[in-house]
Scaffold this motif. Structure first.
Motif, PDB file in Angstrom:
ATOM      1  N   MET A 167      17.468  14.762  40.232  1.00 30.66           N
ATOM      2  CA  MET A 167      16.373  14.272  40.647  1.00 30.66           C
ATOM      3  C   MET A 167      16.557  13.272  41.679  1.00 30.66           C
ATOM      4  SD  MET A 167      13.092  14.381  39.495  1.00 30.66           S
ATOM      5  CE  MET A 167      13.220  15.083  37.956  1.00 30.66           C
ATOM      6  N   ILE A 168      15.341  12.995  42.573  1.00 27.49           N
ATOM      7  CA  ILE A 168      15.413  12.171  43.421  1.00 27.49           C
ATOM      8  C   ILE A 168      13.970  11.415  43.478  1.00 27.49           C
ATOM      9  CG2 ILE A 168      15.726  11.725  46.263  1.00 27.49           C
ATOM     10  CD1 ILE A 168      16.909  14.638  46.244  1.00 27.49           C
ATOM     11  N   ASP A 169      14.205   9.907  43.909  1.00 28.97           N
ATOM     12  CA  ASP A 169      13.178   8.970  43.761  1.00 28.97           C
ATOM     13  C   ASP A 169      13.245   8.267  44.994  1.00 28.97           C
ATOM     14  OD1 ASP A 169      10.381   8.292  42.424  1.00 28.97           O
ATOM     15  OD2 ASP A 169      11.273   6.499  42.842  1.00 28.97           O
ATOM     16  N   ILE A 170      12.469   7.955  45.755  1.00 25.69           N
ATOM     17  CA  ILE A 170      12.689   6.839  46.620  1.00 25.69           C
ATOM     18  C   ILE A 170      11.375   5.606  46.575  1.00 25.69           C
ATOM     19  CG2 ILE A 170      13.701   8.448  48.345  1.00 25.69           C
ATOM     20  CD1 ILE A 170      11.024   8.436  49.692  1.00 25.69           C
ATOM     21  N   GLU A 171      11.723   4.489  47.136  1.00 27.64           N
ATOM     22  CA  GLU A 171      10.726   3.564  47.231  1.00 27.64           C
ATOM     23  C   GLU A 171      10.508   3.209  48.935  1.00 27.64           C
ATOM     24  OE1 GLU A 171       8.831   2.908  44.960  1.00 27.64           O
ATOM     25  OE2 GLU A 171      10.255   3.852  43.399  1.00 27.64           O
ATOM     26  N   THR A 172       9.484   3.142  49.188  1.00 28.61           N
ATOM     27  CA  THR A 172       8.949   3.161  50.707  1.00 28.61           C
ATOM     28  C   THR A 172       7.990   2.031  50.974  1.00 28.61           C
ATOM     29  OG1 THR A 172       7.130   4.500  50.474  1.00 28.61           O
ATOM     30  CG2 THR A 172       9.272   5.525  50.684  1.00 28.61           C
ATOM     31  N   LEU A 173       7.890   1.916  52.167  1.00 32.19           N
ATOM     32  CA  LEU A 173       6.793   0.870  53.031  1.00 32.19           C
ATOM     33  C   LEU A 173       5.617   1.806  53.601  1.00 32.19           C
ATOM     34  CD1 LEU A 173       8.823  -2.371  54.028  1.00 32.19           C
ATOM     35  CD2 LEU A 173       7.187  -2.086  52.380  1.00 32.19           C
ATOM     36  N   GLY A 174       5.278   2.906  52.933  1.00 30.95           N
ATOM     37  CA  GLY A 174       4.435   3.570  53.591  1.00 30.95           C
ATOM     38  C   GLY A 174       4.207   5.182  52.799  1.00 30.95           C
ATOM     39  N   ALA A 175       3.354   5.780  53.291  1.00 32.92           N
ATOM     40  CA  ALA A 175       3.176   7.137  52.423  1.00 32.92           C
ATOM     41  C   ALA A 175       3.162   8.298  53.225  1.00 32.92           C
ATOM     42  CB  ALA A 175       1.881   7.230  51.627  1.00 32.92           C
ATOM     43  N   ALA A 176       3.630   7.976  54.536  1.00 39.18           N
ATOM     44  CA  ALA A 176       3.514   9.283  55.737  1.00 39.18           C
ATOM     45  C   ALA A 176       4.869   9.398  56.029  1.00 39.18           C
ATOM     46  CB  ALA A 176       2.423   8.821  56.787  1.00 39.18           C
ATOM     47  N   PRO A 177       5.305  10.618  56.316  1.00 38.94           N
ATOM     48  CA  PRO A 177       6.723  10.808  56.991  1.00 38.94           C
ATOM     49  C   PRO A 177       6.805   9.929  57.963  1.00 38.94           C
ATOM     50  CG  PRO A 177       5.386  12.887  56.526  1.00 38.94           C
ATOM     51  CD  PRO A 177       4.344  11.838  56.256  1.00 38.94           C
ATOM     52  N   GLY A 178       8.087   9.605  57.913  1.00 35.87           N
ATOM     53  CA  GLY A 178       8.282   8.465  59.303  1.00 35.87           C
ATOM     54  C   GLY A 178       8.446   6.965  58.629  1.00 35.87           C
ATOM     55  N   SER A 179       7.774   6.693  57.417  1.00 38.21           N
ATOM     56  CA  SER A 179       7.585   5.519  56.892  1.00 38.21           C
ATOM     57  C   SER A 179       9.193   4.964  56.297  1.00 38.21           C
ATOM     58  CB  SER A 179       6.897   5.549  55.544  1.00 38.21           C
ATOM     59  OG  SER A 179       5.646   5.912  56.062  1.00 38.21           O
ATOM     60  N   VAL A 180       9.023   3.582  56.560  1.00 39.47           N
ATOM     61  CA  VAL A 180      10.630   3.028  56.017  1.00 39.47           C
ATOM     62  C   VAL A 180      10.883   3.280  54.723  1.00 39.47           C
ATOM     63  CG1 VAL A 180      11.309   0.645  55.442  1.00 39.47           C
ATOM     64  CG2 VAL A 180      10.222   0.959  57.733  1.00 39.47           C
ATOM     65  N   ILE A 181      12.076   3.504  54.370  1.00 39.98           N
ATOM     66  CA  ILE A 181      12.446   3.938  53.090  1.00 39.98           C
ATOM     67  C   ILE A 181      13.161   2.783  52.664  1.00 39.98           C
ATOM     68  CG2 ILE A 181      14.007   5.241  51.572  1.00 39.98           C
ATOM     69  CD1 ILE A 181      13.176   7.676  53.375  1.00 39.98           C
ATOM     70  N   LEU A 182      13.056   1.956  51.598  1.00 39.35           N
ATOM     71  CA  LEU A 182      13.866   0.826  50.882  1.00 39.35           C
ATOM     72  C   LEU A 182      14.923   1.172  50.115  1.00 39.35           C
ATOM     73  CD1 LEU A 182      10.594  -1.347  50.390  1.00 39.35           C
ATOM     74  CD2 LEU A 182      11.914  -1.502  52.071  1.00 39.35           C
ATOM     75  N   SER A 183      14.735   2.285  49.387  1.00 38.09           N
ATOM     76  CA  SER A 183      15.835   2.674  48.327  1.00 38.09           C
ATOM     77  C   SER A 183      15.657   3.951  48.119  1.00 38.09           C
ATOM     78  CB  SER A 183      15.663   1.806  47.115  1.00 38.09           C
ATOM     79  OG  SER A 183      14.462   1.778  46.195  1.00 38.09           O
TER      80      SER A 183
ATOM     81  N   GLY B 212      13.450   3.930  63.702  1.00 39.79           N
ATOM     82  CA  GLY B 212      12.026   4.168  64.327  1.00 39.79           C
ATOM     83  C   GLY B 212      10.945   4.706  63.378  1.00 39.79           C
ATOM     84  N   LEU B 213      11.531   4.337  62.036  1.00 41.14           N
ATOM     85  CA  LEU B 213      10.509   4.331  60.921  1.00 41.14           C
ATOM     86  C   LEU B 213       9.398   3.114  61.010  1.00 41.14           C
ATOM     87  CD1 LEU B 213      12.943   5.585  58.113  1.00 41.14           C
ATOM     88  CD2 LEU B 213      11.654   6.792  59.855  1.00 41.14           C
ATOM     89  N   ARG B 214       8.261   3.277  60.269  1.00 38.84           N
ATOM     90  CA  ARG B 214       7.300   2.624  60.471  1.00 38.84           C
ATOM     91  C   ARG B 214       7.005   1.832  59.059  1.00 38.84           C
ATOM     92  NH1 ARG B 214       6.294   7.179  62.599  1.00 38.84           N
ATOM     93  NH2 ARG B 214       4.748   7.860  60.863  1.00 38.84           N
ATOM     94  N   MET B 215       6.169   0.719  58.868  1.00 34.03           N
ATOM     95  CA  MET B 215       5.625   0.245  57.761  1.00 34.03           C
ATOM     96  C   MET B 215       4.173   0.164  57.794  1.00 34.03           C
ATOM     97  SD  MET B 215       7.930  -3.437  57.371  1.00 34.03           S
ATOM     98  CE  MET B 215       8.070  -3.860  59.242  1.00 34.03           C
ATOM     99  N   ASP B 216       3.823   0.328  56.523  1.00 30.19           N
ATOM    100  CA  ASP B 216       2.173   0.371  56.413  1.00 30.19           C
ATOM    101  C   ASP B 216       2.028  -0.859  55.611  1.00 30.19           C
ATOM    102  OD1 ASP B 216      -0.321   1.714  56.220  1.00 30.19           O
ATOM    103  OD2 ASP B 216       0.206   1.527  54.212  1.00 30.19           O
ATOM    104  N   VAL B 217       0.947  -1.485  56.230  1.00 30.59           N
ATOM    105  CA  VAL B 217       0.376  -2.809  55.691  1.00 30.59           C
ATOM    106  C   VAL B 217       0.087  -2.696  54.141  1.00 30.59           C
ATOM    107  CG1 VAL B 217      -1.349  -4.825  55.984  1.00 30.59           C
ATOM    108  CG2 VAL B 217       0.134  -4.067  57.914  1.00 30.59           C
TER     109      VAL B 217
END
Length: 180
Positions: A1-17, A47-52
């Motif tokens: 089982m895998i889970d991530i936390e991010t700064l965006g919902a699109a592919p290419g978003s920053v992954i935080l954990s 090259g990953l992006r953040m979403d405000v």
């Protein structure tokens, strides 16, 4: 089982954990786990992006969740390599996420950004939400919401419950065949 936390919902978003746990849905056993809190700047540098809007959403979450997700210091490429080692050491015949179209797609984009091989085959992806819906199982929650490892554990326990529910609702075909 895998889970991530991010700064965006699109592919290419920053992954935080990244959080992951191995489990056996039939026996109900949780196994080895993995957790990495990533330095967000290293993800931006890759090259990953953040979403405000996602950053704003994080500001509404619990102090525990925010502290855990923004305390990352591991470079993205190192976290992905360690995660890949973990995944290769586990049985990857089934790779679960809630849903794979988010967690696994964003992880795959991060692997690509770092020029690393994705450690699972596309046919091994499994969706927690679909299984819970199909079996009428309510999700299980443990730990802190939006902590990637706690969410992975919660989702694994939910799948275990769904397998139990499916076993209760599904007649034993071999047994029924004997009574012809």
């Amino acid at each position: 089982m895998i889970d991530i936390e991010t700064l965006g919902a699109a592919p290419g978003s920053v992954i935080l954990s990244i959080g992951a746990v191995t489990f056996d849905a039939e026996t109900g056993a949780l196994g080895a786990d993995f957790y990495s809190a990533i330095d967000p700047q290293s993800a931006v540098d890759a090259g990953l992006r953040m979403d405000v809007s996602t950053l704003k959403w994080w500001m509404t979450q619990s102090d525990d969740a925010r502290h855990a997700v923004f305390a990352g210091s591991q470079p993205l490429d190192c976290a992905l390599r360690e995660f890949s080692d973990f995944a290769h050491g586990a049985d990857a015949s089934r790779v679960w996420a809630k849903p794979p179209s988010f967690d696994l797609v964003l992880l795959e984009a991060a692997f690509q950004a770092c020029r690393l091989h994705v450690p699972w085959h596309y046919r091994s992806l499994r969706d927690v939400r679909t299984l819970l819906d199909f079996t009428g199982t309510r999700p299980t929650y443990v730990g802190t919401a939006h902590n990637a490892l706690d969410d992975a554990r919660s989702q694994a326990l939910s799948v275990i419950d769904a397998y139990r529910n499916a076993a209760i609702r599904t007649p034993n075909v071999a047994k029924d065949a004997d009574h012809g």
